[in-house]
Scaffold this active site. Structure first.
Site, mmCIF file in Angstrom:
data_model
loop_
_atom_site.group_PDB
_atom_site.id
_atom_site.type_symbol
_atom_site.label_atom_id
_atom_site.label_comp_id
_atom_site.label_asym_id
_atom_site.label_seq_id
_atom_site.Cartn_x
_atom_site.Cartn_y
_atom_site.Cartn_z
ATOM 1 N N HIS A 190 1.089 -1.099 0.537
ATOM 2 C CA HIS A 190 -0.189 0.405 0.001
ATOM 3 C C HIS A 190 0.927 1.434 0.262
ATOM 4 C CE1 HIS A 190 -4.519 -1.862 0.857
ATOM 5 N NE2 HIS A 190 -3.284 -2.805 1.103
ATOM 6 N N ASP A 199 3.514 9.916 -0.998
ATOM 7 C CA ASP A 199 2.277 8.948 -0.186
ATOM 8 C C ASP A 199 2.701 7.679 -1.523
ATOM 9 O OD1 ASP A 199 -0.130 8.004 1.131
ATOM 10 O OD2 ASP A 199 -0.161 10.201 0.751
HETATM 11 P P1 ADQ Z 1 -2.826 6.072 4.619
HETATM 12 O O1 ADQ Z 1 -1.588 6.229 4.616
HETATM 13 O O2 ADQ Z 1 -4.228 6.420 6.032
HETATM 14 O O3 ADQ Z 1 -3.293 4.888 4.218
HETATM 15 P P2 ADQ Z 1 -5.003 7.700 2.238
HETATM 16 O O4 ADQ Z 1 -5.029 6.962 2.004
HETATM 17 O O5 ADQ Z 1 -4.967 9.046 2.384
HETATM 18 O O6 ADQ Z 1 -3.889 7.401 3.595
HETATM 19 O O7 ADQ Z 1 -6.459 7.556 3.302
HETATM 20 C C1 ADQ Z 1 -6.482 7.315 4.746
HETATM 21 C C2 ADQ Z 1 -7.904 7.229 4.724
HETATM 22 O O8 ADQ Z 1 -8.273 7.799 6.178
HETATM 23 C C3 ADQ Z 1 -9.231 8.016 4.137
HETATM 24 O O9 ADQ Z 1 -10.208 7.121 3.443
HETATM 25 C C4 ADQ Z 1 -9.326 9.569 4.530
HETATM 26 O O10 ADQ Z 1 -10.757 9.295 4.645
HETATM 27 C C5 ADQ Z 1 -9.117 9.058 6.307
HETATM 28 N N1 ADQ Z 1 -8.684 10.070 7.091
HETATM 29 C C6 ADQ Z 1 -7.491 10.609 7.430
HETATM 30 N N2 ADQ Z 1 -7.468 11.437 7.996
HETATM 31 C C7 ADQ Z 1 -8.530 11.936 8.626
HETATM 32 C C8 ADQ Z 1 -9.482 11.960 9.791
HETATM 33 N N3 ADQ Z 1 -8.534 12.964 10.058
HETATM 34 N N4 ADQ Z 1 -10.747 11.926 10.345
HETATM 35 C C9 ADQ Z 1 -11.558 11.181 9.393
HETATM 36 N N5 ADQ Z 1 -10.866 10.745 8.615
HETATM 37 C C10 ADQ Z 1 -9.317 10.739 8.191
HETATM 38 C C11 ADQ Z 1 -2.184 4.357 3.117
HETATM 39 C C12 ADQ Z 1 -1.185 4.560 2.282
HETATM 40 C C13 ADQ Z 1 -1.628 5.277 1.315
HETATM 41 C C14 ADQ Z 1 -2.932 4.279 0.609
HETATM 42 C C15 ADQ Z 1 -4.265 4.090 1.610
HETATM 43 C C16 ADQ Z 1 -4.470 2.417 0.842
HETATM 44 O O11 ADQ Z 1 -0.151 5.016 2.594
HETATM 45 O O12 ADQ Z 1 -0.861 5.570 0.361
HETATM 46 O O13 ADQ Z 1 -3.505 5.386 -0.822
HETATM 47 O O14 ADQ Z 1 -3.239 3.143 2.273
HETATM 48 O O15 ADQ Z 1 -3.875 1.477 -0.360
#
Ligand code: ADQ
Length: 460
Positions: A157, A365
């Site tokens: 991921h 990311d």
């Molecule tokens: P993350 O690093 O956690 O995931 P991301 O892909 O942006 O990053 O996903 C975060 C999720 O958490 C989103 O669904 C978002 O809505 C939720 N979220 C984040 N902050 C929040 C907050 N303050 N309140 C509520 N909800 C929040 C890892 C990798 C990424 C990759 C994903 C999936 O780092 O690059 O896209 O896995 O593979």
């Protein structure tokens, strides 16, 4: 029909909405085959023996959830130590933050072996196994050593860095060799795939067989880029449900005279938060018409708070926010609203929809799902603008966003200004293309593509 077995560090009950897009999407396939989801229980047993942990099995609808406890020593070495103290920083290109202390690697191997051992007792001969993420890279090698001949796929991921960065990990050869125990290895982007291809040919003497198949260590592995998506329909439905609408209305009223900029993420050094706050201050200096008229809402949810690097970051952000608010704030206007908390998933789309500009500017990311959620939540008649880091995996797909280099504070401030002033027609045209893209490549597409490539013949 094969049964699907999903393995990930954390296990979610796919029936619970709070589990989020990925859990729900994987849950669909698991449900259809009466599948198994295996991982850590989240329990840390003080005084528990290293390399041991109790297995819990429970039924969640049609899906079997199997989880294993970890001893405090294993949790410290495997999770905090090797996974998040070595692999997370290095894979995000941050050698400066990596803790190459000895000891972590033993715990990492031990837990992967423990998981493999516990899973073996639950496997059926024609199960198809899909292992997720950096915590579990060597798990297939451990399973193979125990005689497992099932088809096994792996999805990373987070990004895979270039060869010269990977090679800084003292155990890089062992780690990358472990990937050859899989039948299929999936990455988020073509860029990551390229890094894999270069690494295995240069460092492991792998032969490229064509079609992204590589032969080394007497095994052939197929690799591919499978950019993860969101469940666009689910997110659109959330956007139109009461909670999100309430959030939207409330914010719309509260900020009726201001343009909202929004950042949402876990508080993590990969997300480029200090650079973003500095960029916002630069925007106010360079384009003073934004003073009193633009507000940045920055939501950073608590994450890995038991690690020192995260506490340092928290302090840095608080001080940057305090400085900007102190320098520019007025009695009736604060430039930055910084919130160190989670927003309930069902309210998040309302916040996205009210924002004029989303700042998704990670330094690195794997993909970044916030960018895709922001697009899904917009009103197509009056959409907001996505400012996206070129260093997020999502940038390969979302070319119609405004792409920025987050290290370039001045240049990013200029692009944000462009976003704030973008005419409606251009906003609509860009949003239409972005929405089409995330619809075509949603999370169900991702899962089907990966499972098809793995040769899975069940209901994907
Ligand atoms: P993350 O690093 O956690 O995931 P991301 O892909 O942006 O990053 O996903 C975060 C999720 O958490 C989103 O669904 C978002 O809505 C939720 N979220 C984040 N902050 C929040 C907050 N303050 N309140 C509520 N909800 C929040 C890892 C990798 C990424 C990759 C994903 C999936 O780092 O690059 O896209 O896995 O593979």
């Amino acid at each position: 029909m094969s049964r699907l077995v999903v393995v990930s560090n954390r296990v979610a009950d796919p029936r619970k909405a709070a589990a989020g897009g990925l859990a729900v999407a994987l849950g669909d396939s698991l449900n259809a085959t009466g599948g198994l989801w295996f991982g850590w229980s989240g329990n840390v047993i003080e005084g528990g023996a290293a390399g041991e942990g109790e297995l819990h099995v429970q039924q969640a609808g049609n899906v079997k959830l199997a989880t294993v406890d970890l001893s405090a020593e294993d949790h410290a070495g495997y999770y905090l130590g090797y996974s998040n103290g070595v692999l997370w920083p290095v894979f995000h290109y941050r050698l400066d933050l990596a803790r190459f202390d000895t000891g972590f690697i033993e715990a990492y191997r031990r837990v992967n072996r423990l998981f493999a051992h516990k899973l073996m007792s639950l496997l059926q001969p024609d199960d198809i196994i899909w292992i997720h993420d950096y915590h579990l890279i060597p798990m297939a090698a451990e399973l193979r050593a125990m005689g497992c001949n099932n088809r096994i796929g792996f999805f990373l991921h987070i990004p895979l860095p270039p060869q010269q960065i990977l090679a800084a990990i003292p155990q890089h050869e062992w780690l990358m060799r472990a990937l050859f125990a899989y039948d299929l290895v999936g990455f988020q982007s073509e860029n990551d795939l390229l890094h894999f291809s270069r690494y295995v040919q240069a460092e492991a003497g792998a032969v490229a067989l064509g079609g992204n198949r590589f032969r080394a260590f007497h095994r052939t592995v197929r690799a591919g880029a499978f950019p993860i998506g969101i469940d666009v329909d689910e997110f659109a439905a959330l956007t139109h449900a009461q909670d999100a609408r309430d959030m939207y209305e409330r914010m719309k009223e509260e900020y009726s005279r201001r343009k909202l900029l929004l950042g949402v993420e876990r508080l993590d050094y990969s997300k480029g938060l200090p650079q973003r706050l500095k960029t916002f201050e630069t925007l106010l200096k360079k384009y003073p018409e934004n003073i009193r008229s633009a507000t940045l809402i920055q939501i950073a949810s608590p994450s890995r708070e038991d690690m020192g690097t995260y506490t340092d970051l928290l302090q840095e952000l608080e001080s940057l926010c305090g400085a900007t608010n102190g320098n520019f704030g007025e009695l009736d206007w604060m430039p930055i609203r910084y919130i160190h908390r989670n927003v309930a998933r069902k309210r998040l789309p309302g916040l996205y929809r009210v924002a004029r500009v989303a700042l998704v500017t990670p330094l690195r990311d794997g993909m970044n799902l916030v960018a895709k959620e922001f697009i899904a939540a917009q009103d197509p008649a009056d959409p907001g603008v996505l400012v996206l880091s070129r260093f997020a995996g999502a940038a390969e797909q979302l070319e119609d966003a405004l792409l920025v280099n987050p290290y370039d504070i001045d240049g990013t401030a200029d692009t944000i200004q462009r976003a704030l002033q973008m005419p409606l027609e251009e906003r609509q045209a860009r949003h239409q293309k972005l929405l089409k893209n995330i619809r075509e490549h949603d999370v169900h597409w991702w899962r089907r593509e990966f499972l098809n490539a793995l040769g899975y013949e069940g209901p994907a």
